[in-house]
Design a protein around this motif. Structure first.
Motif, PDB file in Angstrom:
ATOM      1  N   ASP A 233      13.114  50.967  21.459  1.00 17.60           N
ATOM      2  CA  ASP A 233      13.659  52.552  21.956  1.00 17.60           C
ATOM      3  C   ASP A 233      14.768  51.959  23.193  1.00 17.60           C
ATOM      4  O   ASP A 233      15.398  52.914  23.251  1.00 17.60           O
ATOM      5  N   GLU A 234      14.573  50.797  24.358  1.00 23.24           N
ATOM      6  CA  GLU A 234      15.093  50.775  25.837  1.00 23.24           C
ATOM      7  C   GLU A 234      14.340  52.051  26.377  1.00 23.24           C
ATOM      8  O   GLU A 234      15.205  52.604  26.517  1.00 23.24           O
ATOM      9  N   ALA A 235      13.023  52.451  25.934  1.00 24.10           N
ATOM     10  CA  ALA A 235      11.866  53.618  26.839  1.00 24.10           C
ATOM     11  C   ALA A 235      12.545  52.933  27.891  1.00 24.10           C
ATOM     12  O   ALA A 235      12.474  53.150  29.473  1.00 24.10           O
ATOM     13  N   ILE A 236      12.294  51.110  27.934  1.00 23.47           N
ATOM     14  CA  ILE A 236      12.871  50.875  29.805  1.00 23.47           C
ATOM     15  C   ILE A 236      13.698  49.177  29.416  1.00 23.47           C
ATOM     16  O   ILE A 236      14.040  48.855  28.623  1.00 23.47           O
ATOM     17  N   ARG A 237      14.448  49.742  30.441  1.00 21.24           N
ATOM     18  CA  ARG A 237      15.631  48.715  30.097  1.00 21.24           C
ATOM     19  C   ARG A 237      15.968  47.949  30.831  1.00 21.24           C
ATOM     20  O   ARG A 237      15.345  47.474  31.990  1.00 21.24           O
ATOM     21  N   PHE A 238      16.347  46.577  30.348  1.00 21.89           N
ATOM     22  CA  PHE A 238      16.787  45.499  31.278  1.00 21.89           C
ATOM     23  C   PHE A 238      18.174  45.975  31.984  1.00 21.89           C
ATOM     24  O   PHE A 238      18.928  46.030  30.566  1.00 21.89           O
ATOM     25  N   SER A 239      18.272  45.709  33.217  1.00 21.83           N
ATOM     26  CA  SER A 239      19.868  44.923  33.633  1.00 21.83           C
ATOM     27  C   SER A 239      19.994  44.005  34.103  1.00 21.83           C
ATOM     28  O   SER A 239      19.313  43.388  35.277  1.00 21.83           O
ATOM     29  N   PRO A 240      20.434  43.176  33.762  1.00 22.30           N
ATOM     30  CA  PRO A 240      21.349  42.810  32.563  1.00 22.30           C
ATOM     31  C   PRO A 240      20.623  43.414  30.974  1.00 22.30           C
ATOM     32  O   PRO A 240      19.497  42.709  31.089  1.00 22.30           O
ATOM     33  N   PRO A 241      21.448  43.694  30.867  1.00 21.14           N
ATOM     34  CA  PRO A 241      20.675  43.248  28.551  1.00 21.14           C
ATOM     35  C   PRO A 241      20.171  42.474  28.262  1.00 21.14           C
ATOM     36  O   PRO A 241      20.450  41.132  28.916  1.00 21.14           O
ATOM     37  N   LEU A 242      18.980  42.507  27.777  1.00 21.75           N
ATOM     38  CA  LEU A 242      18.325  41.431  26.785  1.00 21.75           C
ATOM     39  C   LEU A 242      18.174  41.949  25.923  1.00 21.75           C
ATOM     40  O   LEU A 242      17.546  42.023  24.894  1.00 21.75           O
ATOM     41  N   PRO A 243      19.186  41.571  24.890  1.00 20.54           N
ATOM     42  CA  PRO A 243      19.671  42.219  23.303  1.00 20.54           C
ATOM     43  C   PRO A 243      18.293  41.387  22.535  1.00 20.54           C
ATOM     44  O   PRO A 243      17.743  41.452  21.674  1.00 20.54           O
ATOM     45  N   SER A 244      18.248  40.371  22.787  1.00 22.63           N
ATOM     46  CA  SER A 244      17.244  39.420  21.971  1.00 22.63           C
ATOM     47  C   SER A 244      15.541  39.807  22.071  1.00 22.63           C
ATOM     48  O   SER A 244      15.094  39.895  21.017  1.00 22.63           O
ATOM     49  N   LYS A 245      15.413  40.760  23.581  1.00 25.68           N
ATOM     50  CA  LYS A 245      14.151  40.901  23.519  1.00 25.68           C
ATOM     51  C   LYS A 245      13.913  42.076  22.241  1.00 25.68           C
ATOM     52  O   LYS A 245      13.062  42.687  22.061  1.00 25.68           O
ATOM     53  N   VAL A 246      15.111  43.191  22.326  1.00 27.86           N
ATOM     54  CA  VAL A 246      14.978  43.833  21.965  1.00 27.86           C
ATOM     55  C   VAL A 246      15.485  44.292  20.652  1.00 27.86           C
ATOM     56  O   VAL A 246      14.448  44.835  19.867  1.00 27.86           O
ATOM     57  N   ASP A 247      16.244  43.261  19.687  1.00 25.58           N
ATOM     58  CA  ASP A 247      16.062  42.564  18.697  1.00 25.58           C
ATOM     59  C   ASP A 247      14.704  42.314  17.955  1.00 25.58           C
ATOM     60  O   ASP A 247      14.342  42.066  17.250  1.00 25.58           O
ATOM     61  N   ALA A 248      13.870  41.565  18.873  1.00 26.23           N
ATOM     62  CA  ALA A 248      12.795  41.784  18.608  1.00 26.23           C
ATOM     63  C   ALA A 248      11.720  42.040  17.747  1.00 26.23           C
ATOM     64  O   ALA A 248      11.365  42.512  17.674  1.00 26.23           O
ATOM     65  N   ALA A 249      11.561  43.240  19.154  1.00 24.42           N
ATOM     66  CA  ALA A 249      10.488  44.247  19.171  1.00 24.42           C
ATOM     67  C   ALA A 249      11.404  44.744  18.271  1.00 24.42           C
ATOM     68  O   ALA A 249      10.413  45.916  17.402  1.00 24.42           O
ATOM     69  N   ARG A 250      12.562  45.575  17.723  1.00 23.74           N
ATOM     70  CA  ARG A 250      13.055  45.989  16.324  1.00 23.74           C
ATOM     71  C   ARG A 250      12.092  44.897  15.510  1.00 23.74           C
ATOM     72  O   ARG A 250      11.876  46.222  13.929  1.00 23.74           O
ATOM     73  N   GLY A 251      12.048  43.665  15.623  1.00 22.93           N
ATOM     74  CA  GLY A 251      11.182  43.195  13.967  1.00 22.93           C
ATOM     75  C   GLY A 251       9.916  43.205  14.210  1.00 22.93           C
ATOM     76  O   GLY A 251       9.447  42.805  13.187  1.00 22.93           O
TER      77      GLY A 251
END
Ligand SMILES: Cc1cc2nc3c(=O)[nH]c(=O)nc-3n(C[C@H](O)[C@H](O)[C@H](O)COP(=O)(O)OP(=O)(O)OC[C@H]3O[C@@H](n4cnc5c(N)ncnc54)[C@H](O)[C@@H]3O)c2cc1C
Length: 414
Positions: A233-251
């Motif tokens: 949900d990106e309640a905790i955000r990475f900057s620069p973004p880490l899309p592979s982590k967000v995608d993995a978490a969504r899986g």
């Protein structure tokens, strides 16, 4: 503990994983602090005193795969007595609501399902586990109900490969004082900043900057242990973004599981450690543990879509459903003996947003993706990163230890 300005290793989350990481770094020369959003440690491990004579684990209760569970030895070291009695769910049916011959028939159907899943996993089948049901088998809804207890969701949302990767040694033990109490005692020596909600991890510079509800902290290394739904949900955000982590978490979403505790008047008339469940042929049903540890109470357990619906129905819905269901099995007289004491609502909990992770079909590989460190500076732990003990407290703890080792390895290389 107050928020420091700088720390060598910041660990986000004081659940079993974060505490495991902190304990593993305790003898290192590194300064370490855990940043925890809640006002308590333990996360999804939480024991409460629901009544003076009723101890209640709102989250984890069973030391699963006990012969491989690192909390068994820790319990011994901390003076928590381990109860090794068989769990009630297979062998201890109460009354004739689910006669033994029916139970045996159901157990055969369940074993057959797992066998087909094992064969499919050997063929690297990444499809939904529902595919391994025997079409038309009368026990399918109950097998799906078991999935809601084990995976937090129905079989159509579970990867066959991931389900098969879980290492169940069939030994399930407990601690009388509560699993949550054990994990809190394990975390006692750790330096924790409570009420510290981390909202952003800025790793654009040499030092990592963490934005928190208590201000900003800089760290050389960060270990992230928050539940997957918060990363997704990106309640905790990475900057620069880490899309592979967000995608993995969504899986690897967290399913829903909830427990309810009911006081039981005249408890002596009921056997301790009984299991109450109807052969209801429905997936939407609870399972009930009569008098755990001989206490005067009944503990109900719900999972999947049904648990989510009950949470959404509001406070007291789990208790009302339990009382109706138990009365349906044992007769209306029982109603006046049952009194709601406490219930969980893990999906509505802002710092959990669910119960435990499962891999969606096609996403078994996401556990390894989520677990992989980034740039030797950001590390990941938590139950969802465990390759074989995901969804459990010991899997979470061991993953924290693994992340701590990874941190130490980067120092050895430097
Ligand atoms: C109903 C239920 C029954 C269960 N039964 C069992 C069982 O019988 N046996 C078993 O082994 N396991 C069981 N589990 C699962 C087990 O409880 C979890 O797998 C385990 O506790 C997870 O530990 P963790 O450290 O990975 O995550 P968590 O315990 O969720 O810890 C993460 C921590 O991060 C904190 N946090 C979140 N966001 C932030 C933020 N932005 N900033 C700072 N802190 C943050 C949270 O508050 C939390 O304390 C059960 C869980 C539930 C809900």
């Amino acid at each position: 503990m107050r928020l420091p300005f700088f720390i060598d290793v910041a660990i986000i989350g004081a659940g079993a994983a974060g505490l495991g990481a902190a304990r593993a770094l305790a003898d290192s020369p590194l300064s370490v602090a855990i940043l925890e959003a809640r006002d308590r440690i333990g996360g999804r491990a939480w024991t409460i005193q629901a009544a003076p004579d009723v101890t209640f684990d709102l989250g984890c209760g069973w030391l699963h795969s006990a012969d491989k569970n690192s909390f068994v030895a820790i319990a011994g070291q901390l003076g928590f007595a381990v109860n090794k009695e068989l769990p009630p769910w297979r062998e201890r049916a109460y009354g004739d609501t689910f006669p033994q011959s029916e139970r045996d028939d159901f157990a055969r159907a369940l074993d057959g399902f797992y066998e087909r899943a094992r064969e499919a996993a050997q063929q690297r089948d990444e499809g939904p586990a529902a595919r391994c049901l025997d079409p038309g088998n009368r026990w399918n809804p109950m097998i799906d109900a078991i999935s809601t207890y084990i995976n937090g969701c129905e079989l159509d949302s579970v990867s066959i490969l991931d389900m098969d990767a879980y290492e169940d040694t069939d030994l399930n033990w407990r601690v009388r004082r509560g699993y949550g109490a054990l994990i809190a005692a394990y975390g006692e020596p750790c330096a924790v900043v409570k009420n510290c909600n981390v909202t952003q991890i800025d790793h654009s510079d040499k030092r990592i900057r963490l934005n928190t509800s208590q201000g900003t902290l800089e760290a050389d290394k960060v270990i992230v242990t928050v539940p997957t739904n918060l990363i997704a949900d990106e309640a905790i955000r990475f900057s620069p973004p880490l899309p592979s982590k967000v995608d993995a978490a969504r899986g690897l979403p967290l399913g829903v599981n909830d427990k309810v505790m009911l006081a039981l008047e005249g408890a002596e008339a009921f056997p301790p450690e009984g299991n109450l469940r109807g052969a209801t042929m429905r997936t939407a049903m609870g399972t009930y543990h009569l008098r755990p540890f001989g206490q005067p109470c009944v503990e109900g357990f719900f999972g999947g879509r049904f648990a989510r619906e009950l949470e959404q129905a509001g406070d007291g819905a789990l208790a009302a459903q339990s009382i109706d269901e138990i009365a349906g099995l044992l007769g209306n007289d029982i109603r006046r003996k049952l009194h709601p004491l406490a219930e969980s609502r893990w999906a509505r909990d802002p710092f959990a947003r669910g119960a435990y992770s499962h891999a969606l079909p096609g996403h078994a590989g996401d556990r390894a993706i989520l677990a992989a460190p980034v740039d030797g500076r950001i590390f990941f732990a938590g139950e969802a990163t465990s390759p074989n003990f995901f969804s459990t407290a010991h899997g979470a703890r061991d993953s924290g230890e693994r992340a701590a080792r990874e941190v130490l390895q980067t120092l050895a290389k430097a």
